[in-house]
Design an enzyme around this catalytic site. Structure first.
Site, short mmCIF file in Angstrom:
data_model
loop_
_atom_site.label_atom_id
_atom_site.label_comp_id
_atom_site.label_asym_id
_atom_site.label_seq_id
_atom_site.Cartn_x
_atom_site.Cartn_y
_atom_site.Cartn_z
N ARG A 12 0.79 8.45 0.92
CA ARG A 12 1.01 7.22 1.68
C ARG A 12 2.24 7.34 2.59
NH1 ARG A 12 -0.89 2.08 2.65
NH2 ARG A 12 -2.54 3.57 2.58
N CYS A 54 -2.70 7.14 -3.60
CA CYS A 54 -3.64 6.91 -4.70
C CYS A 54 -4.62 5.80 -4.34
CB CYS A 54 -2.88 6.50 -5.97
SG CYS A 54 -1.96 7.83 -6.73
N ARG A 114 2.51 14.59 -8.78
CA ARG A 114 2.97 14.02 -7.50
C ARG A 114 4.22 13.17 -7.70
NH1 ARG A 114 -1.28 10.72 -4.23
NH2 ARG A 114 0.74 10.15 -3.36
N ARG A 149 -5.05 -1.23 0.24
CA ARG A 149 -3.79 -0.78 0.85
C ARG A 149 -3.80 -0.81 2.39
NH1 ARG A 149 -1.26 4.09 -2.62
NH2 ARG A 149 0.64 2.97 -2.13
N PRO A 150 -4.04 -1.99 2.97
CA PRO A 150 -4.00 -2.07 4.44
C PRO A 150 -2.59 -1.85 4.97
CG PRO A 150 -4.08 -4.27 3.49
CD PRO A 150 -4.19 -3.31 2.34
N ILE A 185 -0.91 -7.12 -7.44
CA ILE A 185 -0.59 -6.37 -6.22
C ILE A 185 -1.79 -5.54 -5.73
CG2 ILE A 185 1.03 -4.73 -5.13
CD1 ILE A 185 2.52 -7.16 -6.23
N ASP A 223 3.89 -0.57 -10.68
CA ASP A 223 3.88 0.85 -11.04
C ASP A 223 4.14 1.08 -12.54
OD1 ASP A 223 3.45 1.30 -8.38
OD2 ASP A 223 5.51 1.90 -7.93
N ASP A 247 -1.65 -3.46 7.97
CA ASP A 247 -1.58 -4.42 9.08
C ASP A 247 -0.15 -4.94 9.32
OD1 ASP A 247 -2.42 -5.57 6.43
OD2 ASP A 247 -1.86 -7.43 7.44
N GLN A 248 0.65 -5.07 8.28
CA GLN A 248 2.01 -5.62 8.47
C GLN A 248 2.93 -4.62 9.16
OE1 GLN A 248 2.61 -8.97 7.78
NE2 GLN A 248 0.40 -8.75 7.59
N LYS A 294 11.21 8.75 -6.49
CA LYS A 294 10.15 9.24 -5.58
C LYS A 294 10.03 8.32 -4.37
CE LYS A 294 5.61 8.14 -6.31
NZ LYS A 294 4.91 7.60 -5.13
N ASN A 295 9.91 7.02 -4.63
CA ASN A 295 9.60 6.12 -3.52
C ASN A 295 10.78 5.91 -2.58
OD1 ASN A 295 7.00 6.00 -4.32
ND2 ASN A 295 7.17 4.02 -5.38
N1 EPU Z 1 -0.19 -5.10 1.94
C1 EPU Z 1 -0.90 -5.73 2.93
N2 EPU Z 1 -0.65 -5.35 4.22
C2 EPU Z 1 0.26 -4.40 4.53
C3 EPU Z 1 0.98 -3.79 3.51
C4 EPU Z 1 0.73 -4.14 2.21
O1 EPU Z 1 -1.73 -6.59 2.67
O2 EPU Z 1 0.42 -4.12 5.73
C5 EPU Z 1 -0.41 -5.45 0.52
C6 EPU Z 1 -0.97 -4.26 -0.25
O3 EPU Z 1 -2.37 -4.20 -0.18
C7 EPU Z 1 -0.49 -4.57 -1.65
C8 EPU Z 1 0.87 -5.25 -1.42
O4 EPU Z 1 0.83 -5.72 -0.07
O5 EPU Z 1 -1.34 -5.51 -2.24
C9 EPU Z 1 2.08 -4.38 -1.64
O6 EPU Z 1 2.01 -3.23 -0.83
P1 EPU Z 1 3.31 -2.46 -0.33
O7 EPU Z 1 3.19 -2.25 1.13
O8 EPU Z 1 4.53 -3.16 -0.85
O9 EPU Z 1 3.16 -1.08 -1.05
P2 EPU Z 1 3.40 0.36 -0.45
O10 EPU Z 1 4.60 0.36 0.42
O11 EPU Z 1 2.13 0.89 0.08
C10 EPU Z 1 5.01 1.13 -2.35
C11 EPU Z 1 5.03 2.26 -3.33
C12 EPU Z 1 3.96 2.02 -4.39
C13 EPU Z 1 4.24 0.68 -5.08
C14 EPU Z 1 4.32 -0.44 -4.04
C15 EPU Z 1 4.67 -1.78 -4.63
C16 EPU Z 1 5.70 4.09 -1.93
C17 EPU Z 1 5.36 5.37 -1.29
N3 EPU Z 1 4.74 3.50 -2.63
O12 EPU Z 1 3.72 1.16 -1.77
O13 EPU Z 1 4.12 3.06 -5.34
O14 EPU Z 1 3.19 0.40 -5.97
O15 EPU Z 1 5.28 -0.10 -3.03
O16 EPU Z 1 5.88 -1.70 -5.30
O17 EPU Z 1 6.83 3.64 -1.85
C18 EPU Z 1 3.44 4.54 -7.01
O18 EPU Z 1 4.57 5.03 -6.97
O19 EPU Z 1 2.62 4.83 -7.92
C19 EPU Z 1 3.03 3.61 -5.97
C20 EPU Z 1 1.78 3.29 -5.73
#
Ligand code: EPU
Length: 416
Positions: free
Chosen positions: A92, A116, A397, A121-122, A326, A304, A124-125, A22-23
């Protein structure tokens, strides 16, 4: 509204075929908009998140064809228009479109992405990446307005190794001028899959899978064929199920090295499995002992799988701990897990203490989020009696044909 009904306690044997990730797929599809010709992506999972992305593609006037698990995308005639809020809010991954459109048109307007509710889930990066490459970002009325006269390669250090920010920066940098270096990049296999996809079209990305990724911008991306990697989280979920109910249950079409953090923990608890090149066979064992888990970015234990492993821990003797590092809000389903008979205490929303071994009993429960829903489904499979799960749109989903896959190996589970 549909529910999932499970009669618990049935042994599972046979084979379960794992679908595409999925991701990975949810990033590959928006990445296809950077291609100047047609792209074909196979092994796409049949899940509602993909339907939501297809809806966005069609809204942008892309030509989309789906044949079985293959999606063919021709984005040569797309229009760069604002995606309606209700579509962006569905998931997302909608923000990967923001990056592809920015990379292609140097201007994009987009509503905040959904996903979810498992924490703040900011993003900012991601915005830091856009700005580093020369874009200006304005946040206004739940919307980002992003503009760049030119996008120029830059050096960027991510404060956290974010999956989303790493992929978003790659998407913007692929056609930017010059070289972009992402330091402290995320190393998840899905990032490697996206980089390989773009490289096959002619992009120049090096280092994906390590914490330093270098992207040298190119002007043109040609047509390409690509396969989505197997879903490591789906594979892990079924492996956990097999550890609890399997009788030579074979989990097929997987990359075992992608789930080593899980297999090593299950083996530590006493699970016996046979690991081969692209499959794992697992059976329920006796006398599992407690283990400690801490979620970390890849190659650490994936957040996850944190919720799906908790039902397993209820069947281990002693006190297991689960530290979630996380997300701030990933224990929402524990209330229902305890209602089914588990003995779990949550401390400060980031540490769970699971005291086993406790039998579980069927109840009416709710899927609070995707992986929380999977966790409740596993509880239902091992519980005595009937479990009904509400709010299953979350589960659908992310898990391809979950009821069919489990029914075929002997589970009593149905969509009602
Ligand atoms: N974070 C920040 N700032 C940012 C981005 C992230 O502080 O700009 C923090 C987040 O708050 C979190 C951590 O960094 O604490 C990791 O976030 P990341 O950006 O890596 O997660 P994501 O890209 O939003 C993807 C998967 C998630 C999975 C995470 C971690 C997708 C669509 N989603 O999310 O999958 O948990 O990586 O591996 O790829 C799921 O499939 O159930 C799911 C939530």
């Amino acid at each position: 509204m549909a529910k999932i009904k499970i009669e618990g306690g049935n042994k599972l044997s046979g084979e379960i075929e794992i679908s595409g990730s999925k991701n990975s797929a949810v990033a590959l599809i928006p990445a296809a908009l950077l291609c100047d010709e047609t792209v074909e992506i196979s092994n796409v999972p049949n899940i509602s998140d993909i339907d939501s992305l297809e809806e966005i593609l069609l809204y942008l006037n892309a030509n989309v064809e789906r044949k079985g698990d293959t999606i063919i995308i021709d984005s040569s005639k797309i229009t760069n228009k604002e995606i309606p809020e209700e579509l962006s809010q569905k998931l997302r991954a909608s923000y990967y479109f923001m990056s592809s459109l920015l990379g292609r048109y140097k201007h994009v307007e987009m509503y905040f992405p959904g996903g979810c509710a498992i924490g703040e889930r900011p993003i900012d990066q991601t915005l830091k990446g856009y700005r580093a490459l020369g874009a200006t970002v304005i946040e206004e009325n739940n919307k980002y307005i992003i503009d760049a006269e030119t996008l120029e390669g830059a050096k960027l250090y991510l404060d956290v190794p974010s999956v989303g920010a790493t992929i978003n920066t790659i998407l913007v940098a692929v056609k930017a001028k010059g070289k972009t270096i992402i330091e402290n990049a995320a190393k998840e296999p899905e990032i490697v899959n996206v980089a390989t996809f773009l490289n096959n079209m002619g992009a120049k990305i090096k280092g994906a899978g390590t914490n330093v990724i270098t992207i040298t911008g190119v002007d043109y991306l040609h047509k390409s064929f690509h396969e989505v990697i197997p879903d490591r989280i789906e594979a892990g979920t079924y492996l956990i199920i097999g550890s609890l109910l399997g009788e030579n249950l074979k989990i097929k079409n997987i990359i075992p090295s992608h789930i080593e953090s899980l297999t090593s923990k299950l083996i530590e608890a006493g699970v016996k499995m046979t690991i081969e090149e692209d499959n794992i066979t697992v059976s329920k064992g006796e006398n599992y002992s407690s283990i400690d888990i801490k979620t970390l970015p890849y190659p650490g234990f994936p957040t996850d799988l944190q919720q799906p492993i908790i039902p397993f821990l209820t069947q281990c003797k002693g006190v297991s701990t689960v530290e979630e590092t996380i997300y701030e809000n990933r224990f929402q389903n524990i209330y229902d897990t305890n209602r089914m008979g588990a003995n779990i205490i949550i401390k400060n929303n980031h540490l769970a203490k699971v005291r086993g071994l406790t039998p579980l009993y069927g109840k009416e429960v709710t899927a609070t989020d995707l992986r929380g829903g999977a966790s409740m489904l596993i509880c239902g499979l091992i519980a005595e009696g009937t479990t009904t799960i509400d709010n299953i749109r979350y589960i659908l989903r992310g898990y391809d044909n979950i009821c069919e896959k489990l029914s075929r190996v002997g589970a009593k589970i149905e969509l009602i």
